[in-house]
Design a protein around this motif. Sequence first.
Motif, PDB file in Angstrom:
ATOM      1  N   GLY A  53       0.806  -1.213   0.000  1.00 22.88           N
ATOM      2  CA  GLY A  53       0.000   0.000   0.000  1.00 22.88           C
ATOM      3  C   GLY A  53       0.835   1.256   0.000  1.00 22.88           C
ATOM      4  N   ALA A  54       0.194   2.371   0.373  1.00 21.72           N
ATOM      5  CA  ALA A  54       0.878   3.662   0.408  1.00 21.72           C
ATOM      6  C   ALA A  54       1.930   3.675   1.504  1.00 21.72           C
ATOM      7  CB  ALA A  54      -0.141   4.772   0.657  1.00 21.72           C
ATOM      8  N   PHE A  55       2.939   4.512   1.297  1.00 25.00           N
ATOM      9  CA  PHE A  55       4.029   4.756   2.250  1.00 25.00           C
ATOM     10  C   PHE A  55       4.945   3.538   2.442  1.00 25.00           C
ATOM     11  CE2 PHE A  55       0.004   6.738   3.766  1.00 25.00           C
ATOM     12  CZ  PHE A  55       0.232   7.996   3.224  1.00 25.00           C
ATOM     13  N   ALA A  56       4.832   2.555   1.531  1.00 24.95           N
ATOM     14  CA  ALA A  56       5.583   1.306   1.677  1.00 24.95           C
ATOM     15  C   ALA A  56       6.159   0.867   0.345  1.00 24.95           C
ATOM     16  CB  ALA A  56       4.674   0.218   2.245  1.00 24.95           C
ATOM     17  N   ASP A  57       6.863  -0.268   0.375  1.00 29.08           N
ATOM     18  CA  ASP A  57       7.321  -0.929  -0.839  1.00 29.08           C
ATOM     19  C   ASP A  57       7.214  -2.432  -0.636  1.00 29.08           C
ATOM     20  OD1 ASP A  57       9.539  -1.744   0.671  1.00 29.08           O
ATOM     21  OD2 ASP A  57      10.820  -0.156  -0.121  1.00 29.08           O
ATOM     22  N   GLY A  58       7.710  -3.208  -1.587  1.00 32.89           N
ATOM     23  CA  GLY A  58       7.558  -4.658  -1.516  1.00 32.89           C
ATOM     24  C   GLY A  58       8.193  -5.296  -0.302  1.00 32.89           C
ATOM     25  N   SER A  59       9.182  -4.631   0.292  1.00 29.46           N
ATOM     26  CA  SER A  59       9.856  -5.214   1.455  1.00 29.46           C
ATOM     27  C   SER A  59       8.949  -5.291   2.678  1.00 29.46           C
ATOM     28  CB  SER A  59      11.116  -4.413   1.796  1.00 29.46           C
ATOM     29  OG  SER A  59      10.795  -3.110   2.254  1.00 29.46           O
ATOM     30  N   SER A  60       7.836  -4.573   2.661  1.00 30.39           N
ATOM     31  CA  SER A  60       6.902  -4.661   3.783  1.00 30.39           C
ATOM     32  C   SER A  60       6.310  -6.069   3.910  1.00 30.39           C
ATOM     33  CB  SER A  60       5.774  -3.632   3.641  1.00 30.39           C
ATOM     34  OG  SER A  60       5.043  -3.831   2.446  1.00 30.39           O
ATOM     35  N   TRP A  61       6.399  -6.847   2.830  1.00 33.05           N
ATOM     36  CA  TRP A  61       5.882  -8.211   2.821  1.00 33.05           C
ATOM     37  C   TRP A  61       6.942  -9.250   3.203  1.00 33.05           C
ATOM     38  CZ3 TRP A  61       0.840  -8.968   2.541  1.00 33.05           C
ATOM     39  CH2 TRP A  61       0.023  -8.062   1.827  1.00 33.05           C
ATOM     40  N   MET A  76       5.401 -13.349  -5.645  1.00 36.05           N
ATOM     41  CA  MET A  76       5.864 -12.117  -6.269  1.00 36.05           C
ATOM     42  C   MET A  76       5.324 -10.934  -5.465  1.00 36.05           C
ATOM     43  SD  MET A  76       5.223 -12.929 -10.323  1.00 36.05           S
ATOM     44  CE  MET A  76       6.135 -11.487 -10.863  1.00 36.05           C
ATOM     45  N   ALA A  77       6.178  -9.943  -5.218  1.00 39.19           N
ATOM     46  CA  ALA A  77       5.753  -8.711  -4.532  1.00 39.19           C
ATOM     47  C   ALA A  77       6.167  -7.532  -5.408  1.00 39.19           C
ATOM     48  CB  ALA A  77       6.376  -8.617  -3.151  1.00 39.19           C
ATOM     49  N   PRO A  78       5.412  -7.267  -6.473  1.00 42.44           N
ATOM     50  CA  PRO A  78       5.807  -6.250  -7.445  1.00 42.44           C
ATOM     51  C   PRO A  78       5.675  -4.843  -6.891  1.00 42.44           C
ATOM     52  CG  PRO A  78       3.595  -7.015  -7.920  1.00 42.44           C
ATOM     53  CD  PRO A  78       4.117  -7.888  -6.806  1.00 42.44           C
ATOM     54  N   PRO A  79       6.340  -3.886  -7.506  1.00 41.52           N
ATOM     55  CA  PRO A  79       6.208  -2.502  -7.064  1.00 41.52           C
ATOM     56  C   PRO A  79       4.826  -1.939  -7.383  1.00 41.52           C
ATOM     57  CG  PRO A  79       7.491  -2.613  -9.083  1.00 41.52           C
ATOM     58  CD  PRO A  79       7.275  -4.026  -8.642  1.00 41.52           C
ATOM     59  N   ASN A  80       4.288  -1.183  -6.458  1.00 40.39           N
ATOM     60  CA  ASN A  80       3.062  -0.425  -6.661  1.00 40.39           C
ATOM     61  C   ASN A  80       3.508   1.032  -6.779  1.00 40.39           C
ATOM     62  OD1 ASN A  80       0.525   0.713  -6.636  1.00 40.39           O
ATOM     63  ND2 ASN A  80      -0.057  -0.075  -4.631  1.00 40.39           N
ATOM     64  N   THR A 200      12.126   5.728   5.215  1.00 43.31           N
ATOM     65  CA  THR A 200      12.131   5.064   3.903  1.00 43.31           C
ATOM     66  C   THR A 200      10.773   5.084   3.218  1.00 43.31           C
ATOM     67  OG1 THR A 200      11.688   2.908   4.940  1.00 43.31           O
ATOM     68  CG2 THR A 200      13.998   3.523   4.615  1.00 43.31           C
ATOM     69  N   GLN A 201       9.786   5.749   3.806  1.00 42.58           N
ATOM     70  CA  GLN A 201       8.437   5.727   3.239  1.00 42.58           C
ATOM     71  C   GLN A 201       8.398   6.269   1.821  1.00 42.58           C
ATOM     72  OE1 GLN A 201       5.518   8.791   4.650  1.00 42.58           O
ATOM     73  NE2 GLN A 201       7.120   9.315   6.146  1.00 42.58           N
ATOM     74  N   ARG A 202       7.496   5.686   1.011  1.00 45.29           N
ATOM     75  CA  ARG A 202       7.255   6.157  -0.348  1.00 45.29           C
ATOM     76  C   ARG A 202       5.923   6.885  -0.368  1.00 45.29           C
ATOM     77  NH1 ARG A 202       6.348   2.013  -3.846  1.00 45.29           N
ATOM     78  NH2 ARG A 202       6.617   3.470  -5.571  1.00 45.29           N
ATOM     79  N   PRO A 203       5.875   8.077  -0.919  1.00 46.06           N
ATOM     80  CA  PRO A 203       4.636   8.849  -0.888  1.00 46.06           C
ATOM     81  C   PRO A 203       3.627   8.342  -1.908  1.00 46.06           C
ATOM     82  CG  PRO A 203       6.263  10.004  -2.182  1.00 46.06           C
ATOM     83  CD  PRO A 203       6.969   8.805  -1.609  1.00 46.06           C
TER      84      PRO A 203
END
Length: 282
Positions: A53-61, A76-80, A200-203
């Motif tokens: 989801g928001a503020f995250a990347d695939g590594s959150s999984w 697979m944990a693709p980029p959103n 490291t959050q992604r907006p």
Amino acid sequence: MTASGILKSGKGRLALALGVAVFSALAVAPTHAADGLGKAPEGQKPTVVLVHGAFADGSSWNAVVQRLQRDGYHVMAPPNTLRGIPQDSTYLNSLLKTIKGPIVLVGHSYGGEVISQAAAGVDNVKALVFIDAIMPDKGESFASLSAKFPTAPLAKAFMEVPFRNGDGTTGTDVYIRPEKLHETFAQDLSQQQASIMAATQRPIAQSAFTAKLTEAAWRDKPVYVLVGKQDRGIDPSLERYEAKRAHARKTVEINSSHVSLVSHPQAVTDLIVTAAHDSGQQ
């Protein structure tokens, strides 16, 4: 020819044959490897696609991936890209269409919106799993759906930052204020973990909050929902409403913050595995 000559000749032919066989194997192997990147072995478990989801990347999984792989699942944990429903769902839809065999599609938070639209018309998506997620209907946006419920504390911790694209167009990104992330987003993690998340959050593009879905795959695919009872990012009553509206086959409630995939990875993994089993994809 002498016996030793015959022996040497035989060894030469054997060496040549082995060399040709090894070369042929090396030449073929890369093609097979490329073909299998997004493919679960035939007759085995499905591919599990995890959408952050928001503020995250695939590594959150990461902790969920580790458990699923240990159980024999291809993951697979693709980029959103977090640019809005039209862009994000189109990108994911194109990826899903490259995967052979059954898929269990999982979305966390804003990722729930993305999978709802991206899975429409993709027949090999056999189940949708929503983790602390937003699940609008066709014609709804996050803003219009969430307005029916109490405002979550996270909404008061946002920080807006303007950005410019390479083509000259502009927009606004939304971040979580670093000093507010722990208490509004990840209160069941350590302060140190929350500080790393903040750094490291992604907006997410502000426009994503008002973009309306044009498809809602949860209306015709099996749905599984995890509700974080201590969620401060999305009101838990909204998550329960979504589960009931979607006639979820299973709804699990746990004492978790918004980031249950990090703080309670086993509970998240268990629900994903249940979805795979119930859909006949084991």
